[in-house]
Scaffold this motif. Sequence first.
Motif, short mmCIF file in Angstrom:
data_model
loop_
_atom_site.label_atom_id
_atom_site.label_comp_id
_atom_site.label_asym_id
_atom_site.label_seq_id
_atom_site.Cartn_x
_atom_site.Cartn_y
_atom_site.Cartn_z
N MET A 237 1.15 -1.30 -0.16
CA MET A 237 0.15 0.21 0.09
C MET A 237 0.46 0.66 -0.32
SD MET A 237 -3.03 1.53 2.90
CE MET A 237 -3.13 -0.44 2.58
N SER A 238 0.39 2.14 -0.42
CA SER A 238 1.61 3.11 -1.01
C SER A 238 1.22 4.30 0.15
CB SER A 238 0.98 4.65 -2.31
OG SER A 238 -0.29 4.92 -2.12
N GLN A 239 1.73 5.17 0.97
CA GLN A 239 2.34 5.57 1.81
C GLN A 239 1.01 7.15 1.49
OE1 GLN A 239 5.41 8.15 3.03
NE2 GLN A 239 5.06 9.45 4.62
N LYS A 240 0.78 7.32 0.41
CA LYS A 240 -0.82 8.63 0.29
C LYS A 240 -1.79 7.42 -0.41
CE LYS A 240 -2.50 11.99 -3.17
NZ LYS A 240 -1.83 12.35 -4.53
N ARG A 241 -2.13 6.16 0.26
CA ARG A 241 -3.45 5.52 0.39
C ARG A 241 -3.29 5.23 1.74
NH1 ARG A 241 -5.83 0.35 -3.05
NH2 ARG A 241 -6.55 2.22 -3.70
N GLU A 242 -2.69 5.05 2.67
CA GLU A 242 -2.19 5.18 3.73
C GLU A 242 -3.12 6.01 4.66
OE1 GLU A 242 1.69 3.83 4.99
OE2 GLU A 242 1.58 1.85 3.89
N GLU A 243 -2.26 7.12 4.15
CA GLU A 243 -2.57 8.81 4.66
C GLU A 243 -3.91 8.92 4.39
OE1 GLU A 243 0.50 11.58 3.33
OE2 GLU A 243 2.39 11.12 4.53
N ARG A 244 -4.55 8.44 3.61
CA ARG A 244 -5.75 8.57 3.10
C ARG A 244 -6.72 8.00 3.93
NH1 ARG A 244 -5.46 8.34 -2.09
NH2 ARG A 244 -6.05 6.24 -2.33
N HIS A 245 -6.64 7.09 4.17
CA HIS A 245 -7.28 6.00 5.31
C HIS A 245 -7.27 6.22 6.67
CE1 HIS A 245 -7.14 1.63 2.64
NE2 HIS A 245 -7.62 2.86 2.33
N HIS A 246 -5.85 7.21 7.15
CA HIS A 246 -6.27 7.43 8.46
C HIS A 246 -6.75 8.76 8.69
CE1 HIS A 246 -4.27 8.97 12.49
NE2 HIS A 246 -4.02 9.96 11.36
N HIS A 247 -7.24 9.26 7.18
CA HIS A 247 -8.44 10.66 7.28
C HIS A 247 -9.01 10.22 7.62
CE1 HIS A 247 -4.46 13.51 8.19
NE2 HIS A 247 -4.49 13.27 6.37
N LEU A 248 -9.60 9.08 6.96
CA LEU A 248 -11.25 8.79 6.61
C LEU A 248 -11.12 8.12 8.15
CD1 LEU A 248 -13.47 7.58 4.66
CD2 LEU A 248 -12.18 5.88 4.39
N ARG A 249 -10.55 7.27 8.71
CA ARG A 249 -11.05 6.66 9.56
C ARG A 249 -11.17 8.19 10.61
NH1 ARG A 249 -8.16 5.50 14.80
NH2 ARG A 249 -9.06 3.66 15.53
N GLU A 250 -10.10 9.02 10.39
CA GLU A 250 -10.76 9.98 11.75
C GLU A 250 -12.00 10.72 11.14
OE1 GLU A 250 -6.43 12.90 11.30
OE2 GLU A 250 -6.33 12.38 13.24
N ILE A 251 -12.21 10.96 10.29
CA ILE A 251 -12.99 11.89 10.12
C ILE A 251 -14.43 10.36 9.76
CG2 ILE A 251 -14.74 12.39 7.92
CD1 ILE A 251 -12.76 12.83 6.46
N LEU A 252 -14.43 9.03 10.75
CA LEU A 252 -15.50 8.45 10.32
C LEU A 252 -15.79 8.73 12.16
CD1 LEU A 252 -15.34 6.03 8.37
CD2 LEU A 252 -16.78 7.47 8.05
N LEU A 253 -14.19 8.61 12.70
CA LEU A 253 -14.89 8.98 14.10
C LEU A 253 -15.39 9.95 14.95
CD1 LEU A 253 -10.87 7.27 15.75
CD2 LEU A 253 -13.32 6.55 16.40
#
Length: 252
Positions: A1-17
Amino acid sequence: MSQKREERHHHLREILLRQGRTKIKDLAQQLSVTPETLRADLNVMEKAGLVIKEHGFARLKMGMVESPVAMRNQENQDEKRRAMSFALTLVHDGDVVFIDSGSTTLPGLPALVGKKDLIVVTNSLLIANECVKLDLKIVMIGGFVFNNGMRTYGNFATELIDHLQIDIAFLGTDGFKDSLGFTTCNENEMGLKRHLINRSKKLVVVCDESKFETKAPFSFCRFSEIDVLVTNKLSPEQRKTVGAVPTVYEID
């Protein structure tokens, strides 16, 4: 998984939280990606057991599920690096050092550069790879691979631990709110950690302060069983929580 996608998943999780159940098209707008890209991200996170998709919406899956280590590597990076870099100053030349898998232990590894005659033992694929880059001598514990954590576990791993004399072991934890000791999300970690506790001369737990507010279901040791806790600056209430730990270092 690319770093860009990893960062996007992290931000997505924060938004849903923050927002809870949210329309997929709104999530795509907030992340500045196409709906197709967002759906691909959600498919990966759903497969990992982190989110649930339902009729154009997405929400976090409730309950204690270990998120992929690549995602956790994006969280509290500076705090983790400072804590682990300090913790590794406790290593002496010639030590056999166990370094646990997890997102807290990885950032501080450059602190070992310059130590002489070390043997680093780990069950983490990421830590082993980083130690190779740093030209450190590695013993990689075998066993089954847990993909979310990028680590090995099981009888093959614990059997090897039983043949080692470990001078100092650095362990992570998934959280210990309302607990009598350090905990983990996964029962597959408990056997290995208990073997390490029995085979190590000195035990050090390293964590950032977020673990004081996180719960996990499986306890692998009581606070009094370890020798040292290295963490960030604590509140009086947090100090009381870990009062049974013999030595606590708070790193600014």
